[in-house]
Motif scaffolding. Structure first.
Motif, PDB file in Angstrom:
ATOM      1  N   ALA A 221      35.151 -28.303  14.658  1.00 21.72           N
ATOM      2  CA  ALA A 221      35.333 -29.663  14.131  1.00 21.72           C
ATOM      3  C   ALA A 221      35.829 -29.620  12.689  1.00 21.72           C
ATOM      4  CB  ALA A 221      34.033 -30.445  14.222  1.00 21.72           C
ATOM      5  N   ALA A 222      35.248 -28.715  11.887  1.00 14.90           N
ATOM      6  CA  ALA A 222      35.648 -28.611  10.486  1.00 14.90           C
ATOM      7  C   ALA A 222      37.087 -28.137  10.336  1.00 14.90           C
ATOM      8  CB  ALA A 222      34.711 -27.665   9.747  1.00 14.90           C
ATOM      9  N   SER A 223      37.590 -27.371  11.315  1.00 12.30           N
ATOM     10  CA  SER A 223      38.973 -26.888  11.244  1.00 12.30           C
ATOM     11  C   SER A 223      39.982 -27.913  11.746  1.00 12.30           C
ATOM     12  CB  SER A 223      39.123 -25.595  12.047  1.00 12.30           C
ATOM     13  OG  SER A 223      38.970 -25.840  13.446  1.00 12.30           O
ATOM     14  N   GLU A 224      39.547 -28.827  12.637  1.00 11.89           N
ATOM     15  CA  GLU A 224      40.464 -29.797  13.233  1.00 11.89           C
ATOM     16  C   GLU A 224      40.452 -31.147  12.525  1.00 11.89           C
ATOM     17  OE1 GLU A 224      39.772 -30.154  17.410  1.00 11.89           O
ATOM     18  OE2 GLU A 224      40.047 -28.014  17.805  1.00 11.89           O
ATOM     19  N   LEU A 225      39.350 -31.482  11.871  1.00  9.63           N
ATOM     20  CA  LEU A 225      39.207 -32.788  11.224  1.00  9.63           C
ATOM     21  C   LEU A 225      39.014 -32.584   9.731  1.00  9.63           C
ATOM     22  CD1 LEU A 225      36.687 -34.373  13.772  1.00  9.63           C
ATOM     23  CD2 LEU A 225      39.183 -34.287  13.932  1.00  9.63           C
ATOM     24  N   ARG A 226      39.287 -33.618   8.957  1.00 14.77           N
ATOM     25  CA  ARG A 226      39.217 -33.492   7.504  1.00 14.77           C
ATOM     26  C   ARG A 226      38.536 -34.711   6.882  1.00 14.77           C
ATOM     27  NH1 ARG A 226      40.305 -29.066   8.504  1.00 14.77           N
ATOM     28  NH2 ARG A 226      41.946 -27.699   7.722  1.00 14.77           N
ATOM     29  N   ASP A 227      37.926 -34.482   5.740  1.00 21.15           N
ATOM     30  CA  ASP A 227      37.473 -35.541   4.844  1.00 21.15           C
ATOM     31  C   ASP A 227      36.622 -36.579   5.568  1.00 21.15           C
ATOM     32  OD1 ASP A 227      38.899 -34.218   2.816  1.00 21.15           O
ATOM     33  OD2 ASP A 227      40.750 -35.255   3.372  1.00 21.15           O
ATOM     34  N   ASP A 228      36.949 -37.878   5.386  1.00 23.13           N
ATOM     35  CA  ASP A 228      36.131 -38.941   5.957  1.00 23.13           C
ATOM     36  C   ASP A 228      36.152 -38.931   7.477  1.00 23.13           C
ATOM     37  OD1 ASP A 228      35.218 -39.997   3.535  1.00 23.13           O
ATOM     38  OD2 ASP A 228      37.010 -41.231   3.292  1.00 23.13           O
ATOM     39  N   LEU A 229      37.255 -38.515   8.075  1.00 23.97           N
ATOM     40  CA  LEU A 229      37.325 -38.429   9.533  1.00 23.97           C
ATOM     41  C   LEU A 229      36.263 -37.449  10.038  1.00 23.97           C
ATOM     42  CD1 LEU A 229      38.762 -39.111  12.219  1.00 23.97           C
ATOM     43  CD2 LEU A 229      40.320 -37.214  11.752  1.00 23.97           C
ATOM     44  N   LEU A 230      36.132 -36.309   9.399  1.00 27.35           N
ATOM     45  CA  LEU A 230      35.135 -35.322   9.790  1.00 27.35           C
ATOM     46  C   LEU A 230      33.726 -35.857   9.558  1.00 27.35           C
ATOM     47  CD1 LEU A 230      34.338 -32.452  10.674  1.00 27.35           C
ATOM     48  CD2 LEU A 230      34.585 -31.744   8.279  1.00 27.35           C
ATOM     49  N   GLY A 231      33.492 -36.457   8.399  1.00 32.11           N
ATOM     50  CA  GLY A 231      32.158 -36.982   8.104  1.00 32.11           C
ATOM     51  C   GLY A 231      31.738 -38.064   9.073  1.00 32.11           C
ATOM     52  N   ASP A 232      32.638 -39.004   9.369  1.00 32.53           N
ATOM     53  CA  ASP A 232      32.313 -40.071  10.311  1.00 32.53           C
ATOM     54  C   ASP A 232      32.053 -39.505  11.705  1.00 32.53           C
ATOM     55  OD1 ASP A 232      32.525 -42.025   8.381  1.00 32.53           O
ATOM     56  OD2 ASP A 232      34.605 -42.504   8.822  1.00 32.53           O
ATOM     57  N   ALA A 240      25.473 -32.622  21.936  1.00 34.98           N
ATOM     58  CA  ALA A 240      25.817 -32.125  23.268  1.00 34.98           C
ATOM     59  C   ALA A 240      27.223 -32.521  23.701  1.00 34.98           C
ATOM     60  CB  ALA A 240      24.797 -32.640  24.289  1.00 34.98           C
ATOM     61  N   LEU A 241      27.803 -33.509  23.014  1.00 34.06           N
ATOM     62  CA  LEU A 241      29.133 -34.001  23.390  1.00 34.06           C
ATOM     63  C   LEU A 241      30.201 -33.606  22.373  1.00 34.06           C
ATOM     64  CD1 LEU A 241      28.092 -37.583  24.588  1.00 34.06           C
ATOM     65  CD2 LEU A 241      28.590 -35.593  26.003  1.00 34.06           C
ATOM     66  N   LEU A 242      29.889 -32.668  21.502  1.00 33.83           N
ATOM     67  CA  LEU A 242      30.837 -32.277  20.460  1.00 33.83           C
ATOM     68  C   LEU A 242      32.184 -31.851  21.038  1.00 33.83           C
ATOM     69  CD1 LEU A 242      28.644 -30.255  17.939  1.00 33.83           C
ATOM     70  CD2 LEU A 242      30.164 -32.140  17.339  1.00 33.83           C
ATOM     71  N   GLY A 243      32.174 -30.976  22.023  1.00 33.37           N
ATOM     72  CA  GLY A 243      33.420 -30.465  22.582  1.00 33.37           C
ATOM     73  C   GLY A 243      34.264 -31.539  23.223  1.00 33.37           C
ATOM     74  N   SER A 244      33.644 -32.365  24.079  1.00 34.48           N
ATOM     75  CA  SER A 244      34.403 -33.417  24.755  1.00 34.48           C
ATOM     76  C   SER A 244      34.854 -34.490  23.773  1.00 34.48           C
ATOM     77  CB  SER A 244      33.562 -34.037  25.878  1.00 34.48           C
ATOM     78  OG  SER A 244      32.312 -34.488  25.396  1.00 34.48           O
ATOM     79  N   ALA A 245      34.066 -34.731  22.716  1.00 29.82           N
ATOM     80  CA  ALA A 245      34.468 -35.715  21.707  1.00 29.82           C
ATOM     81  C   ALA A 245      35.670 -35.221  20.908  1.00 29.82           C
ATOM     82  CB  ALA A 245      33.297 -36.018  20.777  1.00 29.82           C
ATOM     83  N   LEU A 246      35.710 -33.945  20.598  1.00 29.38           N
ATOM     84  CA  LEU A 246      36.875 -33.386  19.904  1.00 29.38           C
ATOM     85  C   LEU A 246      38.123 -33.470  20.781  1.00 29.38           C
ATOM     86  CD1 LEU A 246      35.283 -30.263  18.186  1.00 29.38           C
ATOM     87  CD2 LEU A 246      36.329 -32.215  17.019  1.00 29.38           C
ATOM     88  N   GLU A 247      37.953 -33.239  22.068  1.00 31.89           N
ATOM     89  CA  GLU A 247      39.090 -33.350  22.983  1.00 31.89           C
ATOM     90  C   GLU A 247      39.573 -34.802  23.069  1.00 31.89           C
ATOM     91  OE1 GLU A 247      42.073 -32.063  25.482  1.00 31.89           O
ATOM     92  OE2 GLU A 247      40.715 -30.955  24.163  1.00 31.89           O
ATOM     93  N   TRP A 248      38.630 -35.751  23.062  1.00 34.45           N
ATOM     94  CA  TRP A 248      39.018 -37.165  23.092  1.00 34.45           C
ATOM     95  C   TRP A 248      39.818 -37.528  21.839  1.00 34.45           C
ATOM     96  CZ3 TRP A 248      37.690 -41.269  19.809  1.00 34.45           C
ATOM     97  CH2 TRP A 248      38.086 -42.532  20.242  1.00 34.45           C
ATOM     98  N   ILE A 249      39.401 -37.029  20.692  1.00 33.67           N
ATOM     99  CA  ILE A 249      40.143 -37.302  19.460  1.00 33.67           C
ATOM    100  C   ILE A 249      41.551 -36.720  19.547  1.00 33.67           C
ATOM    101  CG2 ILE A 249      40.281 -36.698  17.006  1.00 33.67           C
ATOM    102  CD1 ILE A 249      37.311 -37.142  16.801  1.00 33.67           C
ATOM    103  N   ARG A 250      41.671 -35.515  20.083  1.00 33.34           N
ATOM    104  CA  ARG A 250      43.002 -34.905  20.222  1.00 33.34           C
ATOM    105  C   ARG A 250      43.897 -35.758  21.112  1.00 33.34           C
ATOM    106  NH1 ARG A 250      45.991 -32.130  23.518  1.00 33.34           N
ATOM    107  NH2 ARG A 250      44.421 -32.225  25.171  1.00 33.34           N
ATOM    108  N   GLU A 251      43.364 -36.224  22.239  1.00 33.20           N
ATOM    109  CA  GLU A 251      44.153 -37.043  23.159  1.00 33.20           C
ATOM    110  C   GLU A 251      44.458 -38.418  22.561  1.00 33.20           C
ATOM    111  OE1 GLU A 251      41.548 -36.995  26.479  1.00 33.20           O
ATOM    112  OE2 GLU A 251      42.264 -35.046  27.236  1.00 33.20           O
ATOM    113  N   ALA A 252      43.483 -38.994  21.849  1.00 31.04           N
ATOM    114  CA  ALA A 252      43.701 -40.306  21.229  1.00 31.04           C
ATOM    115  C   ALA A 252      44.750 -40.219  20.123  1.00 31.04           C
ATOM    116  CB  ALA A 252      42.385 -40.852  20.679  1.00 31.04           C
TER     117      ALA A 252
END
Length: 440
Positions: A221-232, A240-252
């Motif tokens: 998450a720290a490598s793919e997201l930055r600043d306020d986006l990462l904090g939020d 438990a949903l970290l992986g699928s949530a990161l994938e959703w952000i990539r697709e969105a």
């Protein structure tokens, strides 16, 4: 809610020859805890009926609690999601222990003071003991209050407390305590370790005992997201949903990059910033007022009457994608040459969709983020954007004009009728009445 000088711990060492544990005996004290002029330790002695501003107990458990929960006290804002923080008996006990002085335990009676991070601020809430909880106790705390303080000043006071206890123990020849070991490890943490501990705490995880299974995902998450986006993201998503949530952000993100709808948002942003700027985002103590004033600036730039509904379609486009985590309400962003786009949950009611899109529009107009999240978290920035959306969609002055009588006399039918006019939920109108019209 008031602005106050700060949190203060004051103590005088007292003898306690009958106490067996040396770290407790040598740190026994008369303790006062205050926030500004208000005493958190104000209590009533149930036998005598008298009141006093201090408690008699060791400082060691309090310092140990602060050290063992250090990362949570610095970064974990998740308890703020609860609707009624003034009722600690209704809160998640595990999270409550991490943020309430009462978690100090060791058989001593501590006041129920909550310390909750909120971005650049710390919200402190303390509440009196309810009678059914004090049947077996000799004293009852009788003070209530809620304030928002500067984050750094609160943390410095906690550090002062821990350091004073460790100094006292060292002077008495007591070393190697759990407190000393824990605080030494915290103070000696390398920058990468500090970053990991803060990220874990924002996820609601103890960095030393709960975060290891998620370590790779936290690093990802720290490598793919930055600043306020990462904090939020950390503040809102379930571990438990970290992986699928990161994938959703990539697709969105991909969805946003493929939307080519032009809007009038860029011109609106320019008009707003050329107008008079009455607020600054530097102070956390007036987050909701900043949001209200920013919304008024937008409506002024559009020339909208306070009783008029605002159409959002000209200023923000949106597409839908089912989120991987219920804490992620929308991902927003803008591609070069086009206006903002928000990716939201499909099937939202019209009123919920308008509120979420208004929150997303705040990011485009008032922040300089290429991508941003709208979430269920309650930090200072989230409070600003919620207040902005509320005032943008249903201005308090307009509601006051539309009410047949005084705000105190408003009934459900009035609120529902005005909500329908602005195309918002009745709860938005109710909040405006309570938070602005009834406090004017």
């Amino acid at each position: 809610m008031t602005s106050v000088p700060g949190l203060s711990f004051r103590w005088e060492w007292e003898p306690a020859p009958s106490v067996r544990a040396p770290e407790l005996r040598k740190t026994w004290a008369r303790i006062e805890i205050s926030v500004g002029a208000e005493y958190v330790t104000l209590l009533e002695d149930l036998e005598s009926g008298s009141s006093r501003r201090s408690i008699y107990c060791p400082l060691y458990p309090l310092a140990e609690w602060a050290a063992y929960n250090w990362w949570f006290l610095r970064a974990d804002a998740r308890l703020a999601r609860y609707a009624d923080l003034s009722r600690p008996d209704r809160l998640d006990p595990r999270r409550l222990r991490r943020h309430s002085l009462r978690g100090s335990g060791d058989g001593f009676v501590w006041p129920n003071l909550l310390i909750l991070p909120e971005g650049i601020g710390k919200r402190l809430i303390w509440c009196r003991d309810r009678s059914h909880l004090t049947a077996q106790r000799p004293v009852r705390f009788i003070s209530d209050g809620e304030v928002l303080l500067d984050r750094v000043s609160v943390e410095q006071e906690l550090v002062r407390l821990i350091s004073a206890v460790l100094t006292r123990l060292a002077e008495q020849g007591i070393t190697g305590t759990p407190l000393e070991k824990e605080w030494t490890a915290i103070q000696g943490a390398e920058p990468d370790e500090v970053e990991f501990c803060l990220a874990s705490a924002r996820l609601g995880l103890d960095p030393y005992s709960e975060a290891e299974p998620y370590q790779q995902l936290i690093v990802r998450a720290a490598s793919e997201l930055r600043d306020d986006l990462l904090g939020d993201f950390y503040d809102a998503v379930e571990p438990a949903l970290l992986g699928s949530a990161l994938e959703w952000i990539r697709e969105a993100r991909s969805d946003i990059e493929h939307v080519s709808a032009r809007t009038d948002a860029a011109a609106l942003r320019e008009a707003v910033w050329q107008g008079p700027q009455r607020t600054s985002l530097s102070s956390a103590s007036l987050a909701w007022e900043k949001g209200w004033e920013q919304a008024r600036a937008v409506r002024r730039a559009l020339g909208l009457a306070d009783t008029a509904e605002i159409a959002l379609e000209p200023y923000i486009a949106h597409v839908t994608r089912q989120p991987a985590d219920s804490g992620l309400l929308a991902l927003g962003g803008a591609t070069e040459g086009f206006g903002p786009v928000a990716v939201t949950k499909p099937g939202l009611p019209m009123t919920a969709s308008r509120f979420t899109l208004s929150r997303a529009l705040w990011h485009y107009l008032w922040e300089s983020e290429p991508f941003f999240l709208v979430t269920t978290a309650y930090t200072d920035r989230q409070r600003v954007e919620r207040a902005f959306a509320t005032e943008l969609l249903a201005p308090a002055s307009g509601i006051g004009t539309l009410l047949d009588g005084s705000p105190e006399m408003a009934i459900s039918d009035d609120i529902e009728e005005i909500a329908a006019r602005y195309r918002v939920s009745p709860m938005v109108i109710k909040h405006q009445v309570e938070n602005q019209l009834l406090t004017a």
